[in-house]
Scaffold this motif. Structure first.
Motif, short mmCIF file in Angstrom:
data_model
loop_
_atom_site.label_atom_id
_atom_site.label_comp_id
_atom_site.label_asym_id
_atom_site.label_seq_id
_atom_site.Cartn_x
_atom_site.Cartn_y
_atom_site.Cartn_z
N ALA A 34 40.51 34.46 42.74
CA ALA A 34 41.00 34.95 41.44
C ALA A 34 40.20 36.16 40.96
O ALA A 34 40.77 37.13 40.44
N VAL A 35 38.88 36.13 41.14
CA VAL A 35 38.03 37.26 40.73
C VAL A 35 38.35 38.49 41.57
O VAL A 35 38.41 39.61 41.05
N ASP A 36 38.57 38.30 42.87
CA ASP A 36 38.93 39.43 43.74
C ASP A 36 40.22 40.08 43.28
O ASP A 36 40.32 41.32 43.24
N ILE A 37 41.21 39.28 42.93
CA ILE A 37 42.48 39.83 42.44
C ILE A 37 42.26 40.61 41.16
O ILE A 37 42.75 41.73 41.00
N GLN A 38 41.50 40.02 40.24
CA GLN A 38 41.24 40.70 38.96
C GLN A 38 40.50 42.02 39.18
O GLN A 38 40.83 43.03 38.56
N ARG A 39 39.52 42.03 40.05
CA ARG A 39 38.78 43.28 40.34
C ARG A 39 39.71 44.34 40.91
O ARG A 39 39.61 45.51 40.53
N LEU A 40 40.57 43.95 41.83
CA LEU A 40 41.49 44.92 42.41
C LEU A 40 42.42 45.50 41.35
O LEU A 40 42.63 46.72 41.30
N VAL A 41 42.97 44.65 40.51
CA VAL A 41 43.88 45.12 39.46
C VAL A 41 43.12 45.98 38.46
O VAL A 41 43.60 47.05 38.05
N ASP A 42 41.92 45.55 38.04
CA ASP A 42 41.14 46.31 37.05
C ASP A 42 40.69 47.68 37.56
O ASP A 42 40.50 48.59 36.76
N THR A 43 40.52 47.82 38.86
CA THR A 43 40.11 49.11 39.42
C THR A 43 41.29 49.96 39.86
O THR A 43 41.11 50.97 40.53
N GLY A 44 42.50 49.54 39.48
CA GLY A 44 43.68 50.35 39.76
C GLY A 44 44.34 50.09 41.11
O GLY A 44 45.25 50.82 41.49
N HIS A 45 43.92 49.08 41.82
CA HIS A 45 44.49 48.76 43.13
C HIS A 45 45.46 47.58 42.98
O HIS A 45 45.28 46.52 43.59
N ILE A 46 46.48 47.82 42.18
CA ILE A 46 47.42 46.76 41.82
C ILE A 46 48.19 46.25 43.04
O ILE A 46 48.34 45.04 43.23
N ARG A 47 48.67 47.16 43.87
CA ARG A 47 49.42 46.73 45.06
C ARG A 47 48.57 45.88 45.99
O ARG A 47 49.03 44.86 46.51
N THR A 48 47.34 46.30 46.20
CA THR A 48 46.44 45.53 47.06
C THR A 48 46.18 44.15 46.45
O THR A 48 46.16 43.14 47.16
N GLY A 49 46.00 44.10 45.14
CA GLY A 49 45.77 42.83 44.45
C GLY A 49 46.94 41.87 44.61
O GLY A 49 46.75 40.69 44.92
N PHE A 50 48.15 42.37 44.41
CA PHE A 50 49.32 41.51 44.55
C PHE A 50 49.59 41.15 46.02
O PHE A 50 50.04 40.04 46.32
N ALA A 51 49.29 42.07 46.93
CA ALA A 51 49.43 41.76 48.35
C ALA A 51 48.46 40.65 48.75
O ALA A 51 48.82 39.72 49.49
N TYR A 52 47.24 40.76 48.25
CA TYR A 52 46.23 39.74 48.52
C TYR A 52 46.64 38.39 47.93
O TYR A 52 46.51 37.36 48.58
N LEU A 53 47.16 38.41 46.72
CA LEU A 53 47.62 37.18 46.07
C LEU A 53 48.69 36.49 46.92
O LEU A 53 48.58 35.30 47.22
N ALA A 54 49.70 37.23 47.31
CA ALA A 54 50.80 36.65 48.09
C ALA A 54 50.37 36.28 49.51
O ALA A 54 50.73 35.21 50.02
N ALA A 55 49.59 37.16 50.15
CA ALA A 55 49.17 36.90 51.53
C ALA A 55 48.30 35.66 51.63
O ALA A 55 48.46 34.85 52.55
N THR A 56 47.39 35.48 50.67
CA THR A 56 46.52 34.31 50.71
C THR A 56 47.34 33.03 50.53
O THR A 56 47.15 32.06 51.27
N LEU A 57 48.23 33.03 49.57
CA LEU A 57 49.06 31.85 49.33
C LEU A 57 49.88 31.50 50.58
O LEU A 57 49.86 30.36 51.04
N CYS A 58 50.57 32.47 51.12
CA CYS A 58 51.44 32.22 52.29
C CYS A 58 50.61 31.83 53.52
O CYS A 58 50.96 30.88 54.23
N ALA A 59 49.52 32.56 53.77
CA ALA A 59 48.71 32.28 54.96
C ALA A 59 48.00 30.93 54.86
O ALA A 59 47.91 30.20 55.85
N ALA A 60 47.53 30.57 53.67
CA ALA A 60 46.84 29.28 53.50
C ALA A 60 47.81 28.12 53.70
O ALA A 60 47.48 27.14 54.39
N LEU A 61 48.98 28.21 53.11
CA LEU A 61 49.98 27.15 53.30
C LEU A 61 50.43 27.06 54.76
O LEU A 61 50.58 25.96 55.31
N ALA A 62 50.65 28.20 55.38
CA ALA A 62 51.04 28.20 56.79
C ALA A 62 49.92 27.63 57.66
O ALA A 62 50.19 26.86 58.60
N ALA A 63 48.67 27.97 57.35
CA ALA A 63 47.55 27.48 58.16
C ALA A 63 47.42 25.97 58.10
O ALA A 63 47.25 25.32 59.14
#
Length: 169
Positions: A123-152
């Motif tokens: 959650a902190v990593d997502i917030q840091r990415l969004v706060d520093t202007g890297h919104i796409r990376t933040g949302f990609a990380y959010l979705a990728a972690t959720l999908c990859a963790a469930l798949a794993a």
């Protein structure tokens, strides 16, 4: 319906009546409190011990694989996905194969793997990415972690069951 306290009985209660204190009535002994070492104390202790082990391992990974500003947090992503895969294997083994001691599951599953995987850093990593202007990376990380963790966790559990079935035949 309420039951009168034995110390508050009056003379109107006779033998054989509820709350009676006559000579033919035996009052139960007060219940002894169970020892905390037979209840939750050992569980809390092994979860804390395992959590320390898992958090230390996660911290070591973060030191070996630091995040650059605005970059994808690969260390946290890898830890969470790997931890979910191990949880998938562990849960199959502990439920289908091995009758483990009652403290193994809280120690390893909740403690070690709970301390190793991390929702708070995610959650902190997502917030840091969004706060520093890297919104796409933040949302990609959010979705990728959720999908990859469930798949794993699903793939690891299914793969473990398949291996165990082949070994039995």
């Amino acid at each position: 319906m309420t039951v009168p306290h034995p110390d508050r009985l009056d003379a109107s209660t006779g033998p054989g009546l509820p709350g009676s204190t006559g000579p033919d009535v035996t009052l139960p002994a007060p219940a002894l409190r169970p020892s905390p070492w037979r209840g939750q104390a050992p569980v809390v202790a092994v979860v804390a011990l395992g959590g320390g082990v898992g958090a230390t391992a996660r911290y070591a990974v973060s030191l070996l694989w630091p995040i650059r500003t605005g970059g994808f947090p690969w260390a946290t992503f890898g830890v969470n996905v790997a931890g979910c895969a191990v949880i998938g294997v562990f849960m199959v083994v502990i439920t289908d194969v091995w009758a483990a001691h009652r403290l193994v599951r809280p120690f390893f599953g909740t403690g070690v793997l709970g301390g190793f995987t991390t929702f708070s850093t995610y959650a902190v990593d997502i917030q840091r990415l969004v706060d520093t202007g890297h919104i796409r990376t933040g949302f990609a990380y959010l979705a990728a972690t959720l999908c990859a963790a469930l798949a794993a966790v699903w793939l690891a559990a299914a793969g473990t069951r398949r291996v165990l079935e082949r070994r039995r035949t």
